[in-house]
Design an enzyme around this catalytic site. Sequence first.
Site, PDB file in Angstrom:
ATOM      1  N   ARG A 128      28.414  29.900  36.057  1.00  0.00           N
ATOM      2  CA  ARG A 128      29.749  29.760  36.659  1.00  0.00           C
ATOM      3  C   ARG A 128      29.653  29.564  38.168  1.00  0.00           C
ATOM      4  NH1 ARG A 128      33.514  34.236  36.096  1.00  0.00           N
ATOM      5  NH2 ARG A 128      34.632  32.747  37.362  1.00  0.00           N
TER       6      ARG A 128
ATOM      7  N   ARG B  72      42.974  43.190  38.374  1.00  0.00           N
ATOM      8  CA  ARG B  72      43.182  42.011  39.218  1.00  0.00           C
ATOM      9  C   ARG B  72      44.550  41.343  39.021  1.00  0.00           C
ATOM     10  NH1 ARG B  72      37.718  38.610  39.603  1.00  0.00           N
ATOM     11  NH2 ARG B  72      38.699  37.834  41.480  1.00  0.00           N
TER      12      ARG B  72
ATOM     13  N   LYS C  99      31.298  27.716  46.159  1.00  0.00           N
ATOM     14  CA  LYS C  99      32.270  27.561  45.062  1.00  0.00           C
ATOM     15  C   LYS C  99      33.630  28.113  45.461  1.00  0.00           C
ATOM     16  CE  LYS C  99      32.311  31.322  41.812  1.00  0.00           C
ATOM     17  NZ  LYS C  99      33.682  31.760  41.767  1.00  0.00           N
ATOM     18  N   ASN C 100      33.649  29.253  46.144  1.00  0.00           N
ATOM     19  CA  ASN C 100      34.941  29.872  46.472  1.00  0.00           C
ATOM     20  C   ASN C 100      35.685  29.142  47.584  1.00  0.00           C
ATOM     21  OD1 ASN C 100      34.509  31.724  44.499  1.00  0.00           O
ATOM     22  ND2 ASN C 100      34.138  33.468  45.861  1.00  0.00           N
TER      23      ASN C 100
ATOM     24  N   CYS D 210      40.068  41.385  33.707  1.00  0.00           N
ATOM     25  CA  CYS D 210      38.767  40.739  33.629  1.00  0.00           C
ATOM     26  C   CYS D 210      37.703  41.817  33.723  1.00  0.00           C
ATOM     27  CB  CYS D 210      38.593  39.690  34.714  1.00  0.00           C
ATOM     28  SG  CYS D 210      38.284  40.375  36.320  1.00  0.00           S
TER      29      CYS D 210
ATOM     30  N   ASP E  39      31.016  40.588  46.640  1.00  0.00           N
ATOM     31  CA  ASP E  39      30.238  39.648  45.829  1.00  0.00           C
ATOM     32  C   ASP E  39      28.728  39.761  46.074  1.00  0.00           C
ATOM     33  OD1 ASP E  39      32.534  38.747  44.664  1.00  0.00           O
ATOM     34  OD2 ASP E  39      32.597  36.830  45.711  1.00  0.00           O
TER      35      ASP E  39
ATOM     36  N   ARG F  26      39.939  32.693  36.950  1.00  0.00           N
ATOM     37  CA  ARG F  26      41.168  33.199  37.563  1.00  0.00           C
ATOM     38  C   ARG F  26      41.658  32.312  38.696  1.00  0.00           C
ATOM     39  NH1 ARG F  26      42.709  38.134  37.271  1.00  0.00           N
ATOM     40  NH2 ARG F  26      43.426  37.997  39.419  1.00  0.00           N
TER      41      ARG F  26
HETATM   42  C1  UD1 Z   1      38.165  36.261  45.759  1.00  0.00           C
HETATM   43  C2  UD1 Z   1      36.853  35.650  45.331  1.00  0.00           C
HETATM   44  C3  UD1 Z   1      35.970  36.702  44.659  1.00  0.00           C
HETATM   45  C4  UD1 Z   1      35.808  37.888  45.594  1.00  0.00           C
HETATM   46  C5  UD1 Z   1      37.154  38.401  46.065  1.00  0.00           C
HETATM   47  C6  UD1 Z   1      37.043  39.500  47.114  1.00  0.00           C
HETATM   48  C7  UD1 Z   1      37.470  33.376  44.820  1.00  0.00           C
HETATM   49  C8  UD1 Z   1      37.653  32.321  43.777  1.00  0.00           C
HETATM   50  N1  UD1 Z   1      37.124  34.579  44.371  1.00  0.00           N
HETATM   51  O1  UD1 Z   1      38.817  36.730  44.582  1.00  0.00           O
HETATM   52  O2  UD1 Z   1      34.703  36.116  44.391  1.00  0.00           O
HETATM   53  O3  UD1 Z   1      35.139  38.922  44.888  1.00  0.00           O
HETATM   54  O4  UD1 Z   1      37.915  37.335  46.668  1.00  0.00           O
HETATM   55  O5  UD1 Z   1      36.323  39.052  48.209  1.00  0.00           O
HETATM   56  O6  UD1 Z   1      37.575  33.113  45.999  1.00  0.00           O
HETATM   57  N2  UD1 Z   1      44.931  42.201  44.387  1.00  0.00           N
HETATM   58  C9  UD1 Z   1      46.151  42.711  44.001  1.00  0.00           C
HETATM   59  N3  UD1 Z   1      47.200  41.834  43.847  1.00  0.00           N
HETATM   60  C10 UD1 Z   1      47.074  40.497  44.075  1.00  0.00           C
HETATM   61  C11 UD1 Z   1      45.833  39.994  44.489  1.00  0.00           C
HETATM   62  C12 UD1 Z   1      44.764  40.861  44.641  1.00  0.00           C
HETATM   63  O7  UD1 Z   1      46.288  43.905  43.772  1.00  0.00           O
HETATM   64  O8  UD1 Z   1      48.060  39.764  43.922  1.00  0.00           O
HETATM   65  C13 UD1 Z   1      43.772  43.106  44.531  1.00  0.00           C
HETATM   66  C14 UD1 Z   1      42.680  42.785  43.499  1.00  0.00           C
HETATM   67  O9  UD1 Z   1      42.950  43.415  42.270  1.00  0.00           O
HETATM   68  C15 UD1 Z   1      41.448  43.328  44.174  1.00  0.00           C
HETATM   69  C16 UD1 Z   1      41.734  43.056  45.653  1.00  0.00           C
HETATM   70  O10 UD1 Z   1      43.143  42.868  45.763  1.00  0.00           O
HETATM   71  O11 UD1 Z   1      41.333  44.711  43.956  1.00  0.00           O
HETATM   72  C17 UD1 Z   1      40.994  41.857  46.207  1.00  0.00           C
HETATM   73  O12 UD1 Z   1      41.361  40.709  45.505  1.00  0.00           O
HETATM   74  P1  UD1 Z   1      41.398  39.268  46.166  1.00  0.00           P
HETATM   75  O13 UD1 Z   1      40.963  39.336  47.584  1.00  0.00           O
HETATM   76  O14 UD1 Z   1      42.709  38.658  45.848  1.00  0.00           O
HETATM   77  O15 UD1 Z   1      40.266  38.532  45.335  1.00  0.00           O
HETATM   78  P2  UD1 Z   1      40.356  37.115  44.645  1.00  0.00           P
HETATM   79  O16 UD1 Z   1      41.078  36.168  45.521  1.00  0.00           O
HETATM   80  O17 UD1 Z   1      40.824  37.286  43.234  1.00  0.00           O
END
Ligand code: UD1
Length: 467
Positions: free
Chosen positions: A407, A124, A22-23, A119, A315, A95
Amino acid sequence: MDEIIIRGGRVLRGTVDVSGAKNAALPILFASILTPELCHLENVPKVADCRTARHLLERIGVELVELGRAGSTLVLRTPTVTSHDAPYELVKTMRASFLAMGPLLTRFGYARVATPGGCAIGTRPVNLHLDGFAAMGAEIHQRSGYVEARAPSRGESPARLRGARIPLPFPSVGATENLMLAASMAQGTTVIENAALEPEVVDLAAVVASMGASVRGAGTSVIEVDGRDELDGFHHRVIPDRIEAGTFLIAAIMTGGDVVVRGARRSHLGGLLEVLEAAGARLEYGDDQIRVRRGHDGIRPVEVRTAPFPGFPTDLQAQTMALACLANGRSTVTEAIFENRFMHVPELHRLGADIVVDGSTARIEGVRRLEGAEVMATDLRASVSLVLAALAARNSTRLQRIYHLDRGYEALEAKLVGLGADVERIRGPAATFVRRPRAAAAAGGGGESGDAPSTMVARASQLGDVS
Ligand code: UD1
């Protein structure tokens, strides 16, 4: 609302096929916005998040057709868009809808996307995405819960992002993907430093490259993208879901079973496999599959700390904690990616687990056995950890709020029943029992989650998003 009843204590045996990731599918679906040409995407999992993405794409004006086994191959085409908006009702449900911003902004010069807000697993933010777009020249305004981004225009020429050097303070998966999508049609070269290394990023990079942008370094911490004025369509097959694969590996160990997980890639699962080996599991690696059995001396305690790829995936943290509940000693699990990802702990307590949380670390004292109970799913991965615990527990467990599971897990009950588990879904609100015959389940695919209605999405949206 639907519920799942699990009668625990069955040993899982046999072979299970992992669905598409999915990701990986989600950002690639949004990549289709980048071109007016046809985009073929195979192995799209039939899960609620992909339905939400399709819903959003159709709202934007993307033409979309399903081919083959309902929903697993999608053909998409975006001659133009009828809207530049990703509305809050969809972004709060999922998201990853924020990934529509990069493609809309870079191809059409403007995007308006709701900010995801908090969330279940933490705040996030999306600041890294926005800082990156700003470095590429976008003007960003946040008002009324929406981010509006506009590409810079120079005189008569159409608005266009420009390539930039973007050092990420943290290797965010979503930011790396969104910026790579934006860079694919920017003027000049974009360099993303401290980029995420996850296999899903590499899969997206392969698609963007096949569309005609030059992408170098995907899978390393520096990704360079040369943008193009126009991009071609693509034909791509989504990689197997490493999180689903890891979930089945853990399920097999917890029930003392013997399972071949087809689609489990060793190179995608490194961090988990080290931990499973430390737990004493016997693993046999084949070509795109892994056979797993519990070790002769039971489950040994483990030490886990989540980290960006190739470290231990956040995850799979909740599922590994369920495994640690049955270890013969004390394990520790530290969550280092998200600040609030222990929502499964109180529910695991209800099943008889002995877990103490201290800040971002959980200490798990293994127990001889878990006991079935009524429990509630709180987010996608937390809910599947409860399924794993219930499979290994004595007596029945009733799991509520399973729209979280829907989901991200395709036909989970059917796949588990195919391995010999006793699992059934009770359809709400009329609570009609729909037990799957084993033969049908073993055939895979099919109806359990395949025709999950859009009301499933609506229900999820009432409670906000997770991973
Ligand atoms: C993606 C995955 C999710 C997985 C995560 C970490 C998808 C759809 N989802 O989520 O399943 O758990 O990677 O492997 O692919 N952060 C910031 N600012 C930002 C972006 C992120 O502070 O602009 C922080 C987040 O709050 C979190 C960390 O960075 O603490 C990791 O987030 P990120 O790697 O961006 O995860 P997602 O892409 O949201």
